[in-house]
Design an enzyme around this catalytic site. Structure first.
Site, PDB file in Angstrom:
ATOM      1  N   ASP A   1       0.794  -1.242   0.000  1.00 33.31           N
ATOM      2  CA  ASP A   1       0.000   0.000   0.000  1.00 33.31           C
ATOM      3  C   ASP A   1       0.822   1.285   0.000  1.00 33.31           C
ATOM      4  O   ASP A   1       0.389   2.310   0.538  1.00 33.31           O
ATOM      5  CB  ASP A   1      -0.988  -0.014   1.167  1.00 33.31           C
ATOM      6  CG  ASP A   1      -2.189  -0.891   0.840  1.00 33.31           C
ATOM      7  OD1 ASP A   1      -2.624  -0.877  -0.325  1.00 33.31           O
ATOM      8  OD2 ASP A   1      -2.680  -1.595   1.733  1.00 33.31           O
TER       9      ASP A   1
ATOM     10  N   ASP B   1      -7.430  -3.652  -5.126  1.00 32.13           N
ATOM     11  CA  ASP B   1      -7.095  -2.322  -4.598  1.00 32.13           C
ATOM     12  C   ASP B   1      -5.743  -1.814  -5.118  1.00 32.13           C
ATOM     13  O   ASP B   1      -5.512  -0.615  -5.207  1.00 32.13           O
ATOM     14  CB  ASP B   1      -7.010  -2.328  -3.066  1.00 32.13           C
ATOM     15  CG  ASP B   1      -8.008  -3.240  -2.380  1.00 32.13           C
ATOM     16  OD1 ASP B   1      -8.540  -4.147  -3.032  1.00 32.13           O
ATOM     17  OD2 ASP B   1      -8.226  -3.054  -1.178  1.00 32.13           O
TER      18      ASP B   1
HETATM   19  N1  GLY Z   1      -7.741  -1.333   0.632  1.00 27.58           N
HETATM   20  C1  GLY Z   1      -8.457  -1.912   1.709  1.00 27.58           C
HETATM   21  C2  GLY Z   1      -9.865  -1.487   1.791  1.00 27.58           C
HETATM   22  O1  GLY Z   1     -10.400  -0.898   0.861  1.00 27.58           O
HETATM   23  O2  GLY Z   1     -10.475  -1.749   2.814  1.00 27.58           O
END
Ligand code: GLY
Length: 401
Positions: A111, A171
């Site tokens: 992330d 994501d």
């Molecule tokens: N990227 C993790 C979420 O959207 O909860």
């Protein structure tokens, strides 16, 4: 062209006007300023508890969304005094992100884009901060280190190569703009940032979208053959269902995939995931946390998905022919109007975020997530609500992503 979008369901909903967007964004900026001192050297936790965020150290995957709100507020502040205050808050937070990446504190995951794009890349674009630039490049290096050549993807979580974590998640498409930015800023001669991003995008595009245009949240790859093994959910209702936020990440993610690769087939992917999302909205345009559910199911909503989707449509509309562009812009403005009217924080003393009724992780009989942040403000929901309003006001905004 949009025949598969149920436009009738959206037709009667008004679009947000410029004056309404300005008023809504002003309210957000007042909220940011009102609570800024509580978070000057710490960060709001990922989700609120009873509407208020607890201050926590710079950990986890969400803190960049707070600093991103500071920068959006800085760009749109009404007075020089507020602008100066916000600049100082933003700079203090860049210090924290710089320390975090240099000391490698909680960065063993993918992330880096969520963390470093709205914080340090934004700081660099807006203020020219060299410290922010260096920190963001280190973050890009960290992200590249998650690349798995067998299967050509960025491993999301956990020990690199471990079979039970040999996967990527939808994501991650939003983490990749960091790599394209690093490629440009470093004048990389081998273009390894860009090539890594591109390989991941192509793998993700190949596997995340299911035949019915819903999406997998996570994709396990075979560590020996590098082929698709199976899809699974973490935060959705069940493996084959469409977790609302995953679908929304898919909308913004496919828009970004097109923006950076220019591949025409990705426009088609964007349209498919967007249509699925829109066709599964309740009447008030705020999705339930999983698109399996709709009106009458009594399930909690996830307002953050609505604003992520709106930003994705506004981004994609920059690249589409005029009629299509107007359609997606119009739909995004309807979603933002619905959020401003019925889901936003109107009284800044009564909640610490900008957008109510988000869902971080909801437990179901079929998923493995740890439940938290159900019917609360969530940090990225606050951020993308502000980004969406900002995009309405400034259609040619210099995106952080
Ligand atoms: N990227 C993790 C979420 O959207 O909860």
């Amino acid at each position: 062209m949009l025949k598969w979008i149920n436009e009738a369901a959206l037709k009667d909903y008004p679009a947000i006007t410029e004056a309404e967007a300005r008023e809504a964004l002003s309210l957000c900026i007042s909220g940011v300023l009102h609570y800024a001192e509580d978070f000057a050297d710490r960060f709001p936790y990922a989700c609120s508890k009873n509407g208020f965020y607890e201050p926590v150290p710079n950990r986890g995957w969400t803190t960049g969304f707070y600093t991103g709100q500071i920068w959006l507020a800085y760009e749109n502040a009404d007075t020089e005094e507020d602008r100066e205050k916000l600049l100082q808050y933003g700079r203090r937070q860049v210090e924290s992100f710089d320390e975090r990446i240099r000391k490698k504190i909680d960065v063993d995951h993918h992330d880096m884009g969520f963390l470093y794009t709205p914080s340090c890349v934004a700081a660099y674009k807006l203020t020219g901060s060299e410290k922010a630039k260096k920190a963001a490049i280190l973050a890009a290096d960290q992200l590249v280190s998650r690349f798995q050549p067998v299967g050509e993807f960025l491993q999301a979580w956990g020990e690199m190569g471990a079979k039970d974590n040999y996967r990527f998640i939808i994501d991650c498409l939003l983490n990749l703009p960091l790599l394209y930015w690093a490629d440009t800023e470093t004048h990389s001669s081998d273009h390894h940032y860009r090539e890594t991003a591109e390989k991941h995008i192509h793998t993700a595009m190949r596997y995340v979208i299911r035949e019915d245009d819903s999406t997998w949240h996570t994709i396990f790859m075979d560590p020996v053959t590098g082929k698709f093994d199976h899809g699974a959910t973490c935060q959705g209702y069940q493996d084959g269902s469409a977790w609302a936020r995953g679908q929304a990440w898919g909308i913004y993610g496919t828009a970004m995939a097109y923006r950076y690769t220019g591949r025409d087939d990705y426009i088609g992917y964007f349209k498919r995931v967007t249509a699925y999302f829109l066709n599964h909205l309740p009447k008030d345009l705020c999705p339930c946390w999983d698109l399996t559910f709709g009106d009458g199911d009594g399930e909690s909503r996830d307002s953050s998905s609505a604003v992520i989707a709106a930003c994705g449509m506004l981004e994609m509309s920059r690249f589409l022919p005029e009629t299509e562009s107007l359609t997606y812009t119009g739909i995004a403005k309807k979603l933002l109007k619905a959020m401003a009217d019925h889901y936003s924080v109107r009284d800044i003393g009564k909640a610490g975020g900008r957008l109510l009724h988000g869902t971080y992780s909801k437990k179901s009989p079929y998923n493995t997530c740890t439940p938290e942040g159900v019917d609360e403000c969530v940090l990225w929901g606050d951020y993308y609500y502000m980004e969406g309003l900002n995009r309405v006001l400034h259609p040619s905004w210099n995106v952080y992503w």
